[in-house]
Design a protein around this motif. Sequence first.
Motif, PDB file in Angstrom:
ATOM      1  N   GLY B 459       0.821  -1.211   0.000  1.00 26.80           N
ATOM      2  CA  GLY B 459       0.000   0.000   0.000  1.00 26.80           C
ATOM      3  C   GLY B 459       0.854   1.260   0.000  1.00 26.80           C
ATOM      4  O   GLY B 459       0.507   2.257  -0.634  1.00 26.80           O
ATOM      5  N   SER B 460       1.999   1.228   0.703  1.00 23.51           N
ATOM      6  CA  SER B 460       2.846   2.420   0.746  1.00 23.51           C
ATOM      7  C   SER B 460       3.335   2.768  -0.654  1.00 23.51           C
ATOM      8  O   SER B 460       3.444   3.932  -1.023  1.00 23.51           O
ATOM      9  N   LEU B 461       3.604   1.730  -1.463  1.00 27.14           N
ATOM     10  CA  LEU B 461       4.042   1.993  -2.837  1.00 27.14           C
ATOM     11  C   LEU B 461       2.894   2.576  -3.667  1.00 27.14           C
ATOM     12  O   LEU B 461       3.102   3.463  -4.502  1.00 27.14           O
ATOM     13  N   VAL B 462       1.685   2.064  -3.424  1.00 27.80           N
ATOM     14  CA  VAL B 462       0.530   2.590  -4.169  1.00 27.80           C
ATOM     15  C   VAL B 462       0.357   4.077  -3.868  1.00 27.80           C
ATOM     16  O   VAL B 462       0.172   4.893  -4.769  1.00 27.80           O
ATOM     17  N   VAL B 463       0.456   4.425  -2.563  1.00 27.91           N
ATOM     18  CA  VAL B 463       0.330   5.837  -2.188  1.00 27.91           C
ATOM     19  C   VAL B 463       1.419   6.657  -2.883  1.00 27.91           C
ATOM     20  O   VAL B 463       1.168   7.712  -3.466  1.00 27.91           O
ATOM     21  N   GLY B 464       2.636   6.140  -2.834  1.00 26.91           N
ATOM     22  CA  GLY B 464       3.752   6.862  -3.444  1.00 26.91           C
ATOM     23  C   GLY B 464       3.535   7.094  -4.931  1.00 26.91           C
ATOM     24  O   GLY B 464       3.678   8.216  -5.434  1.00 26.91           O
ATOM     25  N   PHE B 465       3.154   6.048  -5.639  1.00 31.07           N
ATOM     26  CA  PHE B 465       2.943   6.191  -7.084  1.00 31.07           C
ATOM     27  C   PHE B 465       1.767   7.110  -7.384  1.00 31.07           C
ATOM     28  O   PHE B 465       1.793   7.864  -8.360  1.00 31.07           O
ATOM     29  N   THR B 466       0.734   7.027  -6.533  1.00 28.63           N
ATOM     30  CA  THR B 466      -0.407   7.914  -6.755  1.00 28.63           C
ATOM     31  C   THR B 466       0.047   9.369  -6.701  1.00 28.63           C
ATOM     32  O   THR B 466      -0.308  10.184  -7.558  1.00 28.63           O
TER      33      THR B 466
END
Lengths: 364, 593
Positions: B459-466
């Motif tokens: 999820g942290s990567l998803v937030v970052g990419f978002t």
Amino acid sequence: MIEIDNLHVRFNSDKGEVHAVRGVSINVAQGEFYTLLGPSGCGKTTTLRCLAGLESPSEGRIAVGDTVVHDSAKGISVPTFKRDLAMVFQSYAIWPHLTVFENVAFPLREMKQKVAEAEVERRVKGALELVQLSGYESRPAPFLSGGQQQRLALARAIVREASVVLFDEPLSNLDAKLRAETRLELRNLVKRLGMTALYVTHDQTEALTMADRVAIMREGVIAQEATPTEIYKRPVSRFVASFIGQCNFAEGKITQPATASGNGLIETEWGNLAYSTQGRDAKEEVSVAVRPENVRLADATTPADTPRITGKVADIVFLGECLECKVSLGQSDLITRLHPSSAVAVGDAVDVVVMADDVALLAV
Amino acid sequence: MNNSASVSATDMDGKRPHNLRNIAAKFFPWAVLLLVFALVAAPIFSLVVGAFSQSRLPNEFSLDNMGLGNFHAVWVEQRIDLVLWNTAVYVIGATVFGISTAAVLAWLVERSDMPGKMWIYAGVPLGIAVPGILHAISWVLLLSPRSGFVNRGWMHMTGAEGPLFDIYTMTGLIFAEGLRLVPVAFLMLVPLMRSMDPSLEEAAAVSGASPMRTTRRVTLALLLPGVLAISIFQAITALENFEIPGILGMPVNLHVFSTRVFNLIENIGAIPAFGQANAAAVFYLAIALVVSFFYLRLVRHSERYTIITGKGYTPRAVRLGAWRYPAIGAAALFLFVSIVLPFLVLLYVSLVGYLRQPSIEAFQTFSFKHYATVFNQPRVGRVMWNTISLTLMSATTVTALSFVIAYIVVRTRFKARYTLDVMSFMPHSIPGIVLGLALFWLLVQFDSLTGASTFGSLGSLVVGFTILFLAYAVRAMSVAMIQVHPDLEDAAKLCGAPPWRVAIRIFAPLLMPTLVGIWIYVAMLSVRFISLPLILSQGGNNEVLGVMIWSLWNNGNINSVGAIGIMLMSAMFALALTLRILGFGKTTGGTSV
């Protein structure tokens, strides 16, 4: 001043070869305002662009003044920038990265003999004054209104004092009111400066009000070339008659040919019509065209030898400056324009007449 | 202006629960604004605070131990001024090289009569499909001074002592990054050249200007502002790139900002200096913000140079004459070098028995055993799964969020819509490494406060990419929405269609290519981007393909890199082709300007 001789233009497009201009010949005298009029796709703009050297003809010869600028047979083709002409574009083509002053100064700075800066300034100022844009010199060109951009394009075209100015539908992007004002201004300016103008438009009012001579084009050929009055009064074909203004058309047969001494008679589907154009024989099948404003109500002043046509008012449309009535003649109808004060009502039986001089015989 | 302008995203459907709906409609845009603000501000805040923290590790953070020590250390001990200089040379060099290459290609395709234009037009944008890390790796395989295939072959053939070209240099960095910038620059330049009204040039010719003068005084002068804006846009891309300098510069201690920040926390054999990394990242971010600011300024004042009149033009092609074939030759060479060559190199590496110079004997050792090795690794399944989930989630989140934001900005009269617009553009200037570091601080603090384990989660990567890809998506979406004239929706309403039917039958179909296009593009970026995952990746839970390639490469596992790279590139080409077929590249190219 402008001589176009048997011009042909063929394009290769997605749909195969298009023969856009098919043997157009035009002769424009020094100082004349010549207009090419026609529906879109008739080849008028292509003809103009050939003259400017922006399009290359497939066949034909073009001369501006004493210089032959194009001759397909001899392989002559002078590049655009060496031709002695100016042009006003439909999109105005105002350079957005230059100021108003620099836009107008551009042609002067590109002259073969360098023009002194003081002279550039004087001429640019003069041109801007002529088009009433004085005081806008330092403004970036995109910050002008449509009408101002149009005048700027005009200033740029006249500053060079070229012998020929080309106009490619220059008023078509203006609103109706501004267009009406600009028409006469533009014509007067061109006349005052003594320039030869070739003007392309699809607007019949522009052609009639501005031109000395009009050529109506259709499908790459000139359908008729004459003065505006002549074109309006004596159209040679149904196409020309209906392209310029409204018209009633009928087929008929000459029962009595017109001579120098008297009017002739034509039997048409409307009834008998008197006509005055000479040179047609008896029994000849003809097409006639009559403008609605020339269909009048018969009254006491109507000459006795003019045949009356009796019909019934089928419809009335109030247009402000006139009443447009549809007169039903049984088999056919006649559209007539009457003075708004005329006392007619739907259902009235009326007698209408057409003066002999107002009947145009079509060639085709 | 009209009814639809005052309708917000929430009241698209139904009319019944009147009050509730109104309240929701009123607060929804504020909630979105708050969300975007939080996404941008929270990580940056923790980054900046972290830069003042003088504790050794982030989880030892305490307000008692603050100071300017990190900045001093970074400036004096780490000589960040040298990094600054390197970064400037690298960014400017790569931008100039990339933009001039792209400009020549775009001009040939748009304005000349070069044969085979369509192939170049279709081919150049495919370069987007080659991930930067694979690009860099293939250059190392070809041009590393001692073992690169080209250099080895050169020394072998000529008996020369030194290599033909050393890729581990500033020139190498500029060359590799410049080539990588070309596809997007090309997509932006093509519409710019296409949108120019040819009558502007014709007017110059009629005014007596020769073709040379016309080109100089009108064509180039008009294109200049657009080209400048595109150049700055590309400079931002080069500035935040990590993969190329990470593979080509870091091994020889040739540092630019992105690698220096990374190096401060991930330097093998040295203690990670978190505070100093933050301080360096703050410098880095400041530079990126300044460049972005100039970009925005330039774009905002671009109306003065508006040369787009909304008409489709078909300017006459410039005749190249005898230069036609050299031109197509050069363009084809570009395609070969930037797309085909990396693919071939990796293909060779993935098939050859062990790494050696290409030769007949080498070809005889070809087998699929490296592919088998890759699949036999237990972590691979996990990594694949992570990568696919991350890609799907990021692409979907970004597309949905950008749709909502663009709708509010374009179609409503929400008071703070301009703020929302600007705020959603902000992340564009945050380099991936910086955001990775910022999120790292934020998540570590968050976890130690709450006991959760957000750090190391997918999820942290998803937030970052978002956050990273939001700016691009919102711009593309807004432009597409602006083009859907509100009258089209109003007309449907007047035909008796209720709002939800309007949304389904008018709005959605008209925007569908954009939605799908943005989705695919973000998916591709999510696969390509490795700087952020490199910092946030902690073991199996969120290791993704890019990170795995990075570690395999650093461990010298070159054949496996080749095998994974080939599979990855094939998938990317498929996505890129889909994108091209949708015609998306064409429309978004110009919009980002």
